[in-house]
Design a protein around this motif. Sequence first.
Motif, PDB file in Angstrom:
ATOM      1  N   GLY A  62       0.948  -1.300   0.167  1.00 48.75           N
ATOM      2  CA  GLY A  62      -0.189  -0.457  -0.111  1.00 48.75           C
ATOM      3  C   GLY A  62       0.821   1.974   0.386  1.00 48.75           C
ATOM      4  N   VAL A  63       0.344   2.257   0.389  1.00 46.56           N
ATOM      5  CA  VAL A  63       1.089   3.905   0.290  1.00 46.56           C
ATOM      6  C   VAL A  63       2.295   3.578   1.413  1.00 46.56           C
ATOM      7  CG1 VAL A  63       0.909   5.783   0.920  1.00 46.56           C
ATOM      8  CG2 VAL A  63      -0.872   5.197  -0.235  1.00 46.56           C
ATOM      9  N   SER A  64       3.607   4.053   0.747  1.00 48.11           N
ATOM     10  CA  SER A  64       4.192   4.173   1.531  1.00 48.11           C
ATOM     11  C   SER A  64       5.313   5.256   1.113  1.00 48.11           C
ATOM     12  CB  SER A  64       5.512   2.940   1.526  1.00 48.11           C
ATOM     13  OG  SER A  64       5.448   3.077   0.159  1.00 48.11           O
ATOM     14  N   ASN A  65       6.166   5.436   1.673  1.00 48.59           N
ATOM     15  CA  ASN A  65       7.012   6.291   1.205  1.00 48.59           C
ATOM     16  C   ASN A  65       8.638   5.653   0.314  1.00 48.59           C
ATOM     17  OD1 ASN A  65       8.331   5.355   3.253  1.00 48.59           O
ATOM     18  ND2 ASN A  65       9.453   7.600   4.031  1.00 48.59           N
ATOM     19  N   SER A  66       8.518   4.588  -0.118  1.00 43.67           N
ATOM     20  CA  SER A  66       9.707   3.677  -0.529  1.00 43.67           C
ATOM     21  C   SER A  66      10.158   3.320  -2.359  1.00 43.67           C
ATOM     22  CB  SER A  66      10.391   2.954   0.190  1.00 43.67           C
ATOM     23  OG  SER A  66      10.145   3.526   1.630  1.00 43.67           O
ATOM     24  N   ILE A 120       7.079   2.357  -8.321  1.00 40.88           N
ATOM     25  CA  ILE A 120       6.377   3.416  -8.103  1.00 40.88           C
ATOM     26  C   ILE A 120       5.692   3.740  -7.477  1.00 40.88           C
ATOM     27  CG2 ILE A 120       4.571   3.465 -10.678  1.00 40.88           C
ATOM     28  CD1 ILE A 120       5.207   5.562 -11.405  1.00 40.88           C
ATOM     29  N   GLY A 121       5.150   4.655  -6.566  1.00 43.86           N
ATOM     30  CA  GLY A 121       4.090   4.801  -6.057  1.00 43.86           C
ATOM     31  C   GLY A 121       3.801   6.501  -6.148  1.00 43.86           C
ATOM     32  N   VAL A 122       2.693   6.694  -6.271  1.00 44.50           N
ATOM     33  CA  VAL A 122       2.240   8.602  -6.570  1.00 44.50           C
ATOM     34  C   VAL A 122       0.817   8.327  -5.108  1.00 44.50           C
ATOM     35  CG1 VAL A 122       1.672   9.603  -7.794  1.00 44.50           C
ATOM     36  CG2 VAL A 122       3.290   8.430  -8.759  1.00 44.50           C
ATOM     37  N   LEU A 123       1.134   9.170  -4.741  1.00 41.29           N
ATOM     38  CA  LEU A 123      -0.339   9.926  -3.667  1.00 41.29           C
ATOM     39  C   LEU A 123      -0.394  11.260  -3.794  1.00 41.29           C
ATOM     40  CD1 LEU A 123      -2.574   9.292  -2.002  1.00 41.29           C
ATOM     41  CD2 LEU A 123      -0.877   9.795  -0.227  1.00 41.29           C
ATOM     42  N   LYS A 135       3.308  -4.313  -4.233  1.00 43.14           N
ATOM     43  CA  LYS A 135       2.909  -4.565  -5.595  1.00 43.14           C
ATOM     44  C   LYS A 135       2.474  -2.749  -5.296  1.00 43.14           C
ATOM     45  CE  LYS A 135      -1.231  -5.591  -7.494  1.00 43.14           C
ATOM     46  NZ  LYS A 135      -2.289  -6.407  -7.717  1.00 43.14           N
ATOM     47  N   SER A 136       3.040  -1.739  -6.892  1.00 42.19           N
ATOM     48  CA  SER A 136       3.460  -0.684  -6.771  1.00 42.19           C
ATOM     49  C   SER A 136       2.413   0.077  -7.057  1.00 42.19           C
ATOM     50  CB  SER A 136       4.248  -0.210  -7.837  1.00 42.19           C
ATOM     51  OG  SER A 136       5.105  -0.767  -8.040  1.00 42.19           O
ATOM     52  N   TYR A 137       2.218   1.344  -6.922  1.00 38.16           N
ATOM     53  CA  TYR A 137       0.772   2.388  -6.482  1.00 38.16           C
ATOM     54  C   TYR A 137       0.249   3.569  -7.548  1.00 38.16           C
ATOM     55  CZ  TYR A 137       2.578   4.740  -2.635  1.00 38.16           C
ATOM     56  OH  TYR A 137       2.612   5.361  -2.179  1.00 38.16           O
ATOM     57  N   LEU A 138      -0.796   3.822  -8.522  1.00 41.04           N
ATOM     58  CA  LEU A 138      -0.975   5.151  -8.405  1.00 41.04           C
ATOM     59  C   LEU A 138      -2.457   6.092  -8.158  1.00 41.04           C
ATOM     60  CD1 LEU A 138       0.331   4.715 -12.291  1.00 41.04           C
ATOM     61  CD2 LEU A 138       1.391   6.325 -10.503  1.00 41.04           C
ATOM     62  N   ASP A 139      -2.512   6.610  -7.113  1.00 44.36           N
ATOM     63  CA  ASP A 139      -3.683   7.298  -6.176  1.00 44.36           C
ATOM     64  C   ASP A 139      -3.812   8.576  -6.424  1.00 44.36           C
ATOM     65  OD1 ASP A 139      -5.661   7.294  -4.302  1.00 44.36           O
ATOM     66  OD2 ASP A 139      -4.294   5.668  -2.315  1.00 44.36           O
ATOM     67  N   GLU A 183      -0.936  -5.611 -14.212  1.00 45.31           N
ATOM     68  CA  GLU A 183      -1.243  -5.838 -12.796  1.00 45.31           C
ATOM     69  C   GLU A 183      -0.694  -5.857 -11.191  1.00 45.31           C
ATOM     70  OE1 GLU A 183      -1.236  -7.456 -15.986  1.00 45.31           O
ATOM     71  OE2 GLU A 183      -3.028  -7.778 -15.832  1.00 45.31           O
ATOM     72  N   ASN A 184       0.635  -5.843 -11.912  1.00 39.05           N
ATOM     73  CA  ASN A 184       1.693  -5.074 -11.225  1.00 39.05           C
ATOM     74  C   ASN A 184       1.287  -3.740 -10.034  1.00 39.05           C
ATOM     75  OD1 ASN A 184       3.815  -6.828 -13.094  1.00 39.05           O
ATOM     76  ND2 ASN A 184       3.629  -7.334 -10.436  1.00 39.05           N
ATOM     77  N   ILE A 185       0.789  -3.069 -10.827  1.00 38.19           N
ATOM     78  CA  ILE A 185       0.665  -1.895 -11.046  1.00 38.19           C
ATOM     79  C   ILE A 185      -0.532  -1.721  -9.985  1.00 38.19           C
ATOM     80  CG2 ILE A 185       0.318   1.039 -11.111  1.00 38.19           C
ATOM     81  CD1 ILE A 185       3.162  -0.388 -11.586  1.00 38.19           C
ATOM     82  N   GLN A 186      -1.755  -1.096  -8.978  1.00 34.85           N
ATOM     83  CA  GLN A 186      -3.038  -0.813  -8.816  1.00 34.85           C
ATOM     84  C   GLN A 186      -3.065   0.714  -8.646  1.00 34.85           C
ATOM     85  OE1 GLN A 186      -3.172  -2.181  -4.182  1.00 34.85           O
ATOM     86  NE2 GLN A 186      -4.683  -0.855  -4.150  1.00 34.85           N
ATOM     87  N   LEU A 187      -4.111   0.645  -9.160  1.00 35.35           N
ATOM     88  CA  LEU A 187      -5.225   2.562  -9.809  1.00 35.35           C
ATOM     89  C   LEU A 187      -5.818   2.689  -8.743  1.00 35.35           C
ATOM     90  CD1 LEU A 187      -4.903   1.909 -14.001  1.00 35.35           C
ATOM     91  CD2 LEU A 187      -3.389   2.810 -12.259  1.00 35.35           C
TER      92      LEU A 187
END
Length: 457
Positions: A345-349, A380-383, A407-411, A436-440
């Motif tokens: 989930g959301v992180s800073n790493s 990639i992790g973008v909030l 899993k990476s995320y774009l939020d 599938e490796n990126i959660q939108l």
Amino acid sequence: MLRKSWWMLLAMLAGSQVKAQTTVYPFPENSSEFLPQSAEYQVFVVQKDQLTESFVYSSQTNFEKPEQQSDWNHWTTFEATGEIEVVLKKRKGSIENPRVYPARLGIKPSILGDEIRLKIAPPCKLLIEMEGMEEHPLFIFADAPEKNKPNRNDPNVLWFDAGKVHKVGLQFKVPNGKTLYVEGGAIVWGTFYCEDGPLKTAIKGRGILTTRSSERKPNAQNIPFTSIYGVITDLEIEGITITDPVKFCILGRSKVETDNVKLFAWYHQTDGWGGGDDSRITNSFMKVFDDNVKLYGKNQKAANLVLYQQHNGAPFQLSWGGQSGQNCLAENIDIVKCWVNKQAGVSNSALLNLRKGSNRPISTITIRNVHADQGLHQLIGVLNDQGATVQNLRLENITISQGLFQKSYLDNQQDSKLLGIALSNVTIDGKCLEKENIQLNSVPEKELTISCQSQNK
């Protein structure tokens, strides 16, 4: 007996010819309180059958955190030209399964008893790991010969001599336009606060800046305690090693030109490098305990970096609640280790991360030609939650061995916009990254494009 005599003979033969090609630095006397000699390793440089010992420093974490993973840093720095052989000796115990990173360099160690031999071509920055020594990583910094040394008799140069410990204290005031030169083999205890002014301030040399054994200074109001800090002055920083900072390692609000630095940090909130518009960092190493590189300005560049990612922070961070990176490039990056073990989930790493969104636009950020030798937490992790438009984020030619941990995320939240995310030639253990490796989250699928030319799809 013969083997011992061979070592003694080589040491005695170290003469003028090797000194012209290999330079090692003296160790300051009476400095064990700050940076003791390594109790685990010795390092020798062999060139044309002549041998010189390069002093190995060590630093132990002075606080206990179970996620730290490595309790010590051991490192040595020397200058050399041409192909050389480096001999590593363990002071106690046997050598088990040594590995040299970055892996893409293809350096294969040979083992003879308690010795490891490596053939290398400087400049290079290496991590050596071996079984049973996970808490004692060894780093080899083989520099090219130093160029453009300042004149120590220049009244605008403040020179810190080799072989000494210089205690300047926290927030040592550096007059605008001065050059501080920390000679190889010098240890400076303190931090440099570069005073405002129109002239460029320079900090150079192959010595060490440390605040070892001083408590960290958390929170934003303590940013001026950064090891090298400047506000309204351009900075030029080259060659030095920073270890055990009480806040960040290097931070400037104006243009910061940085080359060939080596940065070590233990504490949470001890970032590596940040600068203002048009800043750059090149040919450098970081093992810090928060963000490595802050892409917080316009036209910033990071190139030819070797990173060891610890538990807290990202290799490349885009904002922390207000900054605005635009037209920034990071390329030719080796990530030799990743210790991040956070939950999904959301992180800073993530490799490219935006943890606390900005209220100003962020655009045209490119990360390319990255090799991760031992996995990454997330790609990639973008909030994006502060109303900004974030667009044109590009990851190109990313090779990750040993997988992604999460899993990476774009939020995208509230009135923010997240547009034009392109991932090109990203491979994980030889296989192409899939959507599938990126959660939108509130991001239309059309805004994410993934392409790959790998044959192992």
